[in-house]
Motif scaffolding. Sequence first.
Motif: not given
Lengths: 161, 161
Positions: A95, A98, A101, A112, A122, A126, B53, B55-58, B81, B84-85, B88, B91-92, B95, B98-99
Amino acid sequence: MNIGQAATASGVTAKMIRYYESIGLIEPPIRTKAGYRVYTAEEIHELRFIKRARTLGFSIEEARELLALWRDKSRASADVKTFAMKHVRDLETKIGELQAMSRTLRHLAQTCHGDDRPECPILADLALPDARQPPYEKKHGKAKTHADCTCDEADTFSSRH
Amino acid sequence: MNIGQAATASGVTAKMIRYYESIGLIEPPIRTKAGYRVYTAEEIHELRFIKRARTLGFSIEEARELLALWRDKSRASADVKTFAMKHVRDLETKIGELQAMSRTLRHLAQTCHGDDRPECPILADLALPDARQPPYEKKHGKAKTHADCTCDEADTFSSRH
DNA sequence: CTTGACCTTACCATTATGGGAAGCTCCATA
DNA sequence: TATGGAGCTTCCCATAATGGTAAGGTCAAG
């Protein structure tokens, strides 16, 4: 119960039930003369147990250990608790990763403009020459000197909020 | 730069560099007469971009799209943008899942004595006949009635901790 | 020339799951 | 009873991203 019924009753697909059998997570059930697998209520129960463990994020191997603990009527609850808490820590580590990230990307996206101009922090991030990335250890300094990257500036937007 | 140097310079293992080449994420670099891959600073830069990228989870496929945007000097920052969003949000979502797992397990563990007695609410929960698990839809009610699970008791240890 | 570090390709393993093909079985219905 | 279709069987393939290993060529230093 045939495998299809076992599947709906347990929430584990027939495909997976066979797989679990193949890796020895569950015992091979008895078969009809025709070769159909037949599951007892006991076995369905076990499948449900596994399903629930998977739903809680335990790996199959972890589910195997939990099953063993479950079957061992004399286990100490402390063992189970320890095992569970270890998993909780794993989950929380994940968690955290993530979230890091997400946080970073959110920040970048925030700066942006998001219009039709091409400038984009962004992508700029990168493309950064480095910084804040895991330190790549150089092994035994063999690297030809001509290799140094002429990149300089670095963390224009660096993510430390 | 040989592949080994490229690896240390970019943080992407040699193995992965070759892999990225094989899937067309990066262009095949030139080779020495001996067949060694030789990377330019440009290419190292690209590898670092990919690494960042990731590393940022892409995913790799997402990295591919980001690379395309990066190379396209006329892209609209809005596109980046948005992309990327979207990530995000992914990812959430993850998250959150997992939470939920972590929370549930933590609760269970809390009610577990964690001593040497066998009673354990954690195992009891895993063994629960069902409830709160994703509703498994029965398809076209073909299920033979003889199939109903005779499970009753089921929760021998159920949460009466 | 030898040695060791480095490169090449090719293949296998991992984790958990899904998809599909080819062929047999079971049962309800026409 | 014959037939059709749902359901079962096994077997093989694919996924995502990475690591490992083996067999063999290469480069540079001693």
